[in-house]
Design a protein around this motif. Structure first.
Motif, PDB file in Angstrom:
ATOM      1  N   ASN A 106     -33.421  28.690  -3.637  1.00  0.00           N
ATOM      2  CA  ASN A 106     -32.379  29.647  -3.277  1.00  0.00           C
ATOM      3  C   ASN A 106     -32.969  31.053  -3.157  1.00  0.00           C
ATOM      4  N   SER A 107     -33.732  31.475  -4.148  1.00  0.00           N
ATOM      5  CA  SER A 107     -34.325  32.815  -4.144  1.00  0.00           C
ATOM      6  C   SER A 107     -35.305  32.990  -2.987  1.00  0.00           C
ATOM      7  N   TYR A 108     -36.103  31.974  -2.755  1.00  0.00           N
ATOM      8  CA  TYR A 108     -37.094  32.026  -1.676  1.00  0.00           C
ATOM      9  C   TYR A 108     -36.408  32.159  -0.315  1.00  0.00           C
ATOM     10  N   VAL A 109     -35.421  31.309  -0.072  1.00  0.00           N
ATOM     11  CA  VAL A 109     -34.716  31.335   1.210  1.00  0.00           C
ATOM     12  C   VAL A 109     -33.983  32.666   1.375  1.00  0.00           C
ATOM     13  N   LEU A 110     -33.359  33.160   0.314  1.00  0.00           N
ATOM     14  CA  LEU A 110     -32.657  34.442   0.365  1.00  0.00           C
ATOM     15  C   LEU A 110     -33.612  35.566   0.779  1.00  0.00           C
ATOM     16  N   ALA A 111     -34.777  35.606   0.158  1.00  0.00           N
ATOM     17  CA  ALA A 111     -35.758  36.652   0.466  1.00  0.00           C
ATOM     18  C   ALA A 111     -36.278  36.532   1.888  1.00  0.00           C
ATOM     19  N   PHE A 151     -44.601  33.934  -3.793  1.00  0.00           N
ATOM     20  CA  PHE A 151     -43.582  33.043  -4.361  1.00  0.00           C
ATOM     21  C   PHE A 151     -44.178  31.801  -4.996  1.00  0.00           C
ATOM     22  N   ASN A 152     -45.475  31.702  -5.071  1.00  0.00           N
ATOM     23  CA  ASN A 152     -46.102  30.533  -5.668  1.00  0.00           C
ATOM     24  C   ASN A 152     -45.878  30.553  -7.178  1.00  0.00           C
ATOM     25  N   GLY A 160     -30.605  25.841  -1.324  1.00  0.00           N
ATOM     26  CA  GLY A 160     -30.949  25.749  -2.740  1.00  0.00           C
ATOM     27  C   GLY A 160     -30.126  24.710  -3.479  1.00  0.00           C
ATOM     28  N   GLN A 161     -28.826  24.671  -3.215  1.00  0.00           N
ATOM     29  CA  GLN A 161     -27.977  23.696  -3.889  1.00  0.00           C
ATOM     30  C   GLN A 161     -28.214  22.283  -3.372  1.00  0.00           C
ATOM     31  N   LEU A 162     -28.645  22.154  -2.139  1.00  0.00           N
ATOM     32  CA  LEU A 162     -29.005  20.832  -1.620  1.00  0.00           C
ATOM     33  C   LEU A 162     -30.189  20.271  -2.407  1.00  0.00           C
ATOM     34  N   VAL A 163     -31.197  21.097  -2.599  1.00  0.00           N
ATOM     35  CA  VAL A 163     -32.360  20.679  -3.384  1.00  0.00           C
ATOM     36  C   VAL A 163     -31.953  20.386  -4.823  1.00  0.00           C
ATOM     37  N   GLY A 219     -26.525  30.861   3.382  1.00  0.00           N
ATOM     38  CA  GLY A 219     -27.655  30.032   3.819  1.00  0.00           C
ATOM     39  C   GLY A 219     -28.569  29.633   2.679  1.00  0.00           C
ATOM     40  N   SER A 220     -28.868  30.583   1.797  1.00  0.00           N
ATOM     41  CA  SER A 220     -29.747  30.250   0.669  1.00  0.00           C
ATOM     42  C   SER A 220     -29.047  29.317  -0.313  1.00  0.00           C
TER      43      SER A 220
END
Length: 107
Positions: free
Chosen positions: A5-10, A100-101, A32-35, A27-28
């Motif tokens: 979620n955080s990664y997609v948001l950024a 983000f790693n 994120g919730q799908l994962v 979108g995030s």
């Protein structure tokens, strides 16, 4: 799920050049919730007495849809909170060079 979620948001903030907050938050959450749901529900309920595979899938999908709906419902409030924070902090951060790693060790 939260990391995704955080990664997609950024990344969406960079892609949208800081515009269209609703696309970033919703979108995030969708990704994120799908994962999160794909990992959590099978791990938590598969193999438990009284839980069939079909029930786990149904509960996972329904909870996923509820989480996404709640995010969409709270989007107007998110706009208000984000605007106030930006004004108070006089800052708008873009994670262009963020590493983000989660396994990267800084030393």
């Amino acid at each position: 799920g939260e990391f995704v979620n955080s990664y997609v948001l950024a990344k969406l903030k960079i892609l949208t050049r800081g515009k269209h907050l609703w696309t970033r938050t919703i979108g995030s959450t969708v990704v994120g919730q799908l994962v999160d749901s794909a990992i959590f529900y099978p791990l938590a309920f598969l193999g438990q007495p009284g839980w069939s595979v079909a029930q786990v899938i149904e509960v996972g999908i329904n909870n996923y849809l509820i989480k996404c709906a709640v995010e969409a419902l709270f989007t107007p409030l998110t706009y208000v909170v984000v605007a106030r924070l930006k004004r108070a902090e006089n800052e708008d951060v873009f994670d262009v060079d963020t590493d983000f790693n989660p396994l990267h060790l800084k030393g």
